[in-house]
Design a protein around this motif. Structure first.
Motif, PDB file in Angstrom:
ATOM      1  N   TRP A   1       0.827  -1.202   0.000  1.00 30.36           N
ATOM      2  CA  TRP A   1       0.000   0.000   0.000  1.00 30.36           C
ATOM      3  C   TRP A   1       0.859   1.249   0.000  1.00 30.36           C
ATOM      4  O   TRP A   1       1.929   1.274   0.583  1.00 30.36           O
ATOM      5  CB  TRP A   1      -0.886   0.031   1.245  1.00 30.36           C
ATOM      6  CG  TRP A   1      -1.896  -1.045   1.352  1.00 30.36           C
ATOM      7  CD1 TRP A   1      -1.895  -2.103   2.216  1.00 30.36           C
ATOM      8  CD2 TRP A   1      -3.110  -1.173   0.585  1.00 30.36           C
ATOM      9  NE1 TRP A   1      -3.024  -2.873   2.023  1.00 30.36           N
ATOM     10  CE2 TRP A   1      -3.772  -2.331   1.039  1.00 30.36           C
ATOM     11  CE3 TRP A   1      -3.689  -0.424  -0.447  1.00 30.36           C
ATOM     12  CZ2 TRP A   1      -5.000  -2.757   0.503  1.00 30.36           C
ATOM     13  CZ3 TRP A   1      -4.890  -0.843  -0.975  1.00 30.36           C
ATOM     14  CH2 TRP A   1      -5.524  -1.995  -0.509  1.00 30.36           C
TER      15      TRP A   1
ATOM     16  N   TYR B   1      -8.004   1.307  -0.674  1.00 33.48           N
ATOM     17  CA  TYR B   1      -8.404   1.118   0.719  1.00 33.48           C
ATOM     18  C   TYR B   1      -8.983   2.441   1.191  1.00 33.48           C
ATOM     19  O   TYR B   1      -8.301   3.463   1.197  1.00 33.48           O
ATOM     20  CB  TYR B   1      -7.187   0.728   1.540  1.00 33.48           C
ATOM     21  CG  TYR B   1      -7.456   0.497   2.999  1.00 33.48           C
ATOM     22  CD1 TYR B   1      -7.575  -0.786   3.518  1.00 33.48           C
ATOM     23  CD2 TYR B   1      -7.578   1.577   3.876  1.00 33.48           C
ATOM     24  CE1 TYR B   1      -7.815  -0.997   4.863  1.00 33.48           C
ATOM     25  CE2 TYR B   1      -7.829   1.377   5.224  1.00 33.48           C
ATOM     26  CZ  TYR B   1      -7.937   0.083   5.710  1.00 33.48           C
ATOM     27  OH  TYR B   1      -8.176  -0.118   7.039  1.00 33.48           O
TER      28      TYR B   1
ATOM     29  N   LYS C   1      -5.484   4.466   0.939  1.00 35.01           N
ATOM     30  CA  LYS C   1      -4.269   3.853   0.423  1.00 35.01           C
ATOM     31  C   LYS C   1      -4.576   3.229  -0.929  1.00 35.01           C
ATOM     32  O   LYS C   1      -5.723   2.871  -1.210  1.00 35.01           O
ATOM     33  CB  LYS C   1      -3.773   2.756   1.374  1.00 35.01           C
ATOM     34  CG  LYS C   1      -3.410   3.250   2.747  1.00 35.01           C
ATOM     35  CD  LYS C   1      -2.900   2.120   3.634  1.00 35.01           C
ATOM     36  CE  LYS C   1      -3.999   1.210   4.128  1.00 35.01           C
ATOM     37  NZ  LYS C   1      -3.537   0.196   5.093  1.00 35.01           N
ATOM     38  N   GLN C   2      -3.556   3.122  -1.753  1.00 37.81           N
ATOM     39  CA  GLN C   2      -3.749   2.401  -3.000  1.00 37.81           C
ATOM     40  C   GLN C   2      -2.529   1.568  -3.313  1.00 37.81           C
ATOM     41  O   GLN C   2      -1.426   1.836  -2.837  1.00 37.81           O
ATOM     42  CB  GLN C   2      -4.066   3.339  -4.168  1.00 37.81           C
ATOM     43  CG  GLN C   2      -2.880   4.094  -4.725  1.00 37.81           C
ATOM     44  CD  GLN C   2      -3.233   4.859  -6.000  1.00 37.81           C
ATOM     45  OE1 GLN C   2      -4.373   4.908  -6.412  1.00 37.81           O
ATOM     46  NE2 GLN C   2      -2.235   5.463  -6.607  1.00 37.81           N
TER      47      GLN C   2
END
Ligand code: ZN
Length: 215
Positions: A109, A133, A117-118
């Motif tokens: 993340w 997220y 988050k990505q």
């Protein structure tokens, strides 16, 4: 255009193996956790007959790889003998775990602000796939789309207007769509997002959030 389920035409493209990689991944994940979609895919396959190719990922339901490995290694996975016992399901369906190289713990993340988050899984010229997220109750930036965006919910749920999307549901957005999804309260939301083209932003807040979406 906002909807819960995948149109048959896209299932057919998936069955034919003609989707860009990011969407191929999303479809593989979707049919692995959504019985309705898998059933319609079976129908599409039946109609399409010999055209179909590249369906290995679909045929492999949860547990079959473990079963195969167990035959090789001689260890018996308990979950395979009793499908009901598989209940504590993995958040990430197998096609995504294959990308990530493991389960949720293996996701790399990156924080993108607002507690979100990505993790980018795939990015080629025509499509991109990422895990998102979103903390419970957090609102996503308002944005438009230049291409097609498909969002598959893996954990928690999000609301888009009056519509709620939960695990297994897919939201499809396109050039006509300007939406502002909000993670439902109660649980953090994890989604797989596949995009074609680049997203177009409107409003003030999205300027801040743009790095979040720019891939
Ligand atoms: Zn969108």
């Amino acid at each position: 255009m906002t909807q819960h389920s995948i149109p048959d035409e896209i299932l057919l493209d998936y069955a034919n193996g003609s989707l860009p990689e990011a969407f191929d991944l999303l479809l593989a994940a979707h049919v692995s956790i959504d019985n309705e979609a898998r059933g319609r895919l079976d129908e599409v396959e039946a109609v399409g007959g010999a055209l179909m190719d590249g369906l290995d990922a679909v045929d492999m339901d949860e547990g079959s790889l473990e079963a195969t490995l167990a035959k090789i290694t001689g260890t018996a996975p308990a979950e395979v003998s009793n499908p009901a016992a598989q209940a504590p399901c993995q958040v990430l369906p197998r096609p995504i775990r294959d990308y990530v190289g493991g389960g949720l713990d293996s996701v790399k993340w990156r924080s993108v602000g607002m507690g979100c988050k990505q993790a980018i899984l795939n990015h080629d010229g025509e499509s991109s796939a990422r895990l998102l997220y979103i903390p419970a109750g957090v609102e996503m930036p308002d944005h438009g789309h230049k291409g097609t965006e498909m969002t598959l919910v893996l954990k928690g749920a999000f609301l888009d207007g009056d519509t709620r999307f939960a695990r297994g549901d897919v939201e499809i957005a396109d050039e006509e769509t300007e939406h502002r999804p909000v993670a439902d309260t109660g649980d953090d939301c994890i989604c797989l997002v596949a995009c074609s083209g680049s997203l177009r932003f409107t409003g003030l807040l999205p300027r801040i959030a743009q790095p979040f979406f720019r891939i």
